[in-house]
Write a protein that holds these residues in place. Structure first.
Motif, short mmCIF file in Angstrom:
data_model
loop_
_atom_site.label_atom_id
_atom_site.label_comp_id
_atom_site.label_asym_id
_atom_site.label_seq_id
_atom_site.Cartn_x
_atom_site.Cartn_y
_atom_site.Cartn_z
N SER A 3 6.25 -2.27 -4.28
CA SER A 3 6.68 -0.95 -3.82
C SER A 3 6.73 -0.84 -2.31
O SER A 3 7.33 0.09 -1.76
N ILE A 4 6.08 -1.78 -1.62
CA ILE A 4 6.11 -1.85 -0.16
C ILE A 4 6.42 -3.29 0.23
O ILE A 4 5.81 -4.23 -0.28
N ARG A 19 10.94 1.78 -3.43
CA ARG A 19 11.18 2.31 -4.78
C ARG A 19 12.54 3.04 -4.75
O ARG A 19 12.62 4.25 -4.95
N PRO A 20 13.60 2.29 -4.46
CA PRO A 20 14.89 2.94 -4.20
C PRO A 20 15.45 3.73 -5.37
O PRO A 20 16.18 4.70 -5.16
N ASN A 27 4.13 7.08 -5.56
CA ASN A 27 3.11 7.16 -6.61
C ASN A 27 1.83 6.57 -6.02
O ASN A 27 1.79 6.16 -4.85
N ARG A 28 0.78 6.54 -6.82
CA ARG A 28 -0.52 6.09 -6.30
C ARG A 28 -0.46 4.64 -5.81
O ARG A 28 -0.96 4.33 -4.72
N GLU A 29 0.17 3.78 -6.58
CA GLU A 29 0.23 2.36 -6.20
C GLU A 29 0.92 2.20 -4.85
O GLU A 29 0.45 1.43 -3.99
N SER A 33 -0.81 0.86 -1.39
CA SER A 33 -0.23 -0.35 -0.81
C SER A 33 0.16 -0.13 0.65
O SER A 33 -0.07 -1.01 1.50
N LEU A 34 0.73 1.03 0.94
CA LEU A 34 1.11 1.32 2.33
C LEU A 34 -0.12 1.36 3.22
O LEU A 34 -0.10 0.83 4.34
#
Length: 259
Positions: A3-4, A19-20, A27-29, A33-34
């Motif tokens: 996602s990142i 997450r295009p 979202n949480r993940e 991750s960011l």
């Protein structure tokens, strides 16, 4: 799919929200991750500037509403704010490296406010910013109530928060919400040039500039003058200052190393 995404090249870290299919909504993940990647960028001495951008057509559409309406996945707003967005904003502001918000598409809700928390915000002219919270019965979060009135003034910020108006990149530049709006065809080159310039500047001093501006939000005049004195003394003892003065006297281009 991650996602990142992170790419490091020429002392520049490019962080891509990835997450295009859902316009890079969080979202949480993705939020966690960011945070991890921002931490890695802070401690990596090979990185001297950071670019935050979205993959696909959007920069970030804010919170993924499917997550908060799913009875099994919904972490609840307290956890979303305390563990997702608030730490992201604090990390963006506290990293002592310049962060460019490269706004390549719509920035809505928390996505708009994450963009505005960056140090230098550049958007292409087809981008829009939306304080979308009131349109679904919420209030601005992710420091929207902190940064936006300071950027554009109390009355304008309050109206945008209440009305949820869509603001074009050109309008955002004119009202002081962002640094610059550029033609879409020039966007990538503009971001590359800015990132390269920042990465090759005296980045220790840039970090101290960022610290001073952060604290000016709440300091008294006396406190700010004392902080300026402290930070200036520190900057004046750096190798970059010595190099900058030597290059000026010798009439050559300085070679800063960030310390």
């Amino acid at each position: 799919m991650n996602s990142i995404l992170l790419k490091i090249e020429n002392k520049i870290a490019t962080i891509s929200l990835n997450r295009p299919k859902v316009f890079n909504s969080f979202n949480r993940e993705m939020a966690l991750s960011l945070q991890r990647i921002l931490d890695d960028c802070e401690t990596n001495d090979d990185i001297r500037a950071i670019v935050l951008i979205g993959n696909g057509k959007a920069f970030c559409a804010g919170q993924d509403l499917k997550e908060v309406t799913d009875p099994e996945l919904n972490p609840g707003f307290k956890k979303i704010l305390d563990e997702h967005y608030n730490p992201i904003i604090l990390k963006i502001r506290n990293i002592k490296k310049p962060i460019i918000g490269a706004i390549n598409g719509v920035a809505a809700g928390a996505g708009a406010n994450i963009a505005l928390a960056c140090d230098v915000v550049v958007a292409h002219e087809k981008v829009s910013f939306i304080q979308a919270f009131s349109l679904i019965g919420l209030i601005p979060d992710s420091a929207g109530t902190f940064f936006l009135p300071r950027l554009i003034g109390f009355q304008k910020a309050l109206a945008l928060a209440m009305l949820g108006d869509k603001i074009s990149a050109n309008e955002a530049e004119k009202m002081g919400m962002i640094y610059k709006s550029v033609p879409a065809e020039d966007f990538e080159e503009t971001i590359n040039q800015l990132a390269f310039k920042l990465a090759n500047m005296p980045t220790l001093a840039l970090g101290k500039i960022k610290e001073a501006y952060n604290k000016s939000m709440t300091n008294t005049l006396e406190d700010q003058l004392a902080l300026e004195s402290k930070l200036q003394i520190e900057a004046a003892s750096s190798n970059d200052y010595a190099e900058g003065v030597a290059a000026f006297i010798e009439k050559r281009k300085p070679n800063f190393n960030g310390n």
